[in-house]
Scaffold this active site. Structure first.
Site, PDB file in Angstrom:
ATOM      1  CG  HIS A 159       0.626   2.726   3.395  1.00  0.00           C
ATOM      2  ND1 HIS A 159       1.543   3.493   2.727  1.00  0.00           N
ATOM      3  CD2 HIS A 159      -0.010   3.568   4.244  1.00  0.00           C
ATOM      4  CE1 HIS A 159       1.466   4.742   3.144  1.00  0.00           C
ATOM      5  NE2 HIS A 159       0.527   4.816   4.076  1.00  0.00           N
ATOM      6  CD  GLU A 175       2.283  -0.353  -0.952  1.00  0.00           C
ATOM      7  OE1 GLU A 175       1.290  -0.109  -0.230  1.00  0.00           O
ATOM      8  OE2 GLU A 175       2.823   0.505  -1.655  1.00  0.00           O
ATOM      9  CB  CYS A 228       4.818   5.689   0.220  1.00  0.00           C
ATOM     10  SG  CYS A 228       4.752   4.613   1.686  1.00  0.00           S
ATOM     11  CB  CYS A 245       5.365   0.742   1.148  1.00  0.00           C
ATOM     12  SG  CYS A 245       3.858   1.039   2.105  1.00  0.00           S
TER      13      CYS A 245
END
Length: 148
Positions: free
Chosen positions: A56, A58, A86, A89
């Site tokens: 992801h 992040e 999410c 993360c």
């Protein structure tokens, strides 16, 4: 320049990262990590290209920032991300001890606030939501409309 102007400046950089994801046919989420007035990490979703569900935006930005700064704790840093993190993360953000999290659009399906009643971040972390929300939301919406 006040904090709102600073947040908009860095969120535009996160949006540029999200644009890279969009161009690569990835879900268009982007992130930047800022320490002082310096960008120390950048990232965008790469889950498809890396065939890695943990890739992801992040996570990419946190890893880059830790490498740039030479340590796993990002206690003096702010994370700017175009969409609410999410739960995965959010956990990484908490472990990295980032002091401030700024995100654009909420994520009612997968965002961390859907799953937790209290902040998963460092106890002293401050969260600011809704920065350039319309632009951040539009990019994701356009991506999924293109997919249909």
């Amino acid at each position: 320049m006040d904090q709102n102007d600073i947040d908009i400046r860095y969120m535009r950089m996160a949006l540029a990262e999200a644009g890279k994801a969009f161009a690569e046919d990835e879900v268009p989420i982007g992130a930047v990590v800022v320490c002082g007035d310096t960008v120390v990490g950048r990232g965008h979703n790469m889950t498809e290209s890396l065939t890695d569900v943990t890739a992801h935006a992040e996570m990419q930005a946190i890893t880059a920032a830790a490498s740039t700064l030479g340590g796993k704790y990002l206690t003096d840093c702010t994370l700017y991300v175009t969409v609410e993190p999410c739960l995965m993360c959010a956990g990484a953000i908490g472990w990295s001890q980032i002091k401030r999290v700024v995100y654009g659009a909420p994520d009612s399906k997968r965002g961390y606030t859907t799953y937790v009643n209290s902040s998963p971040f460092h106890p002293k972390a401050v969260v600011s939501a809704g920065v350039l929300c319309d632009e951040c939301s539009a990019l994701v919406r356009d991506f999924f409309q293109k997919k249909r």
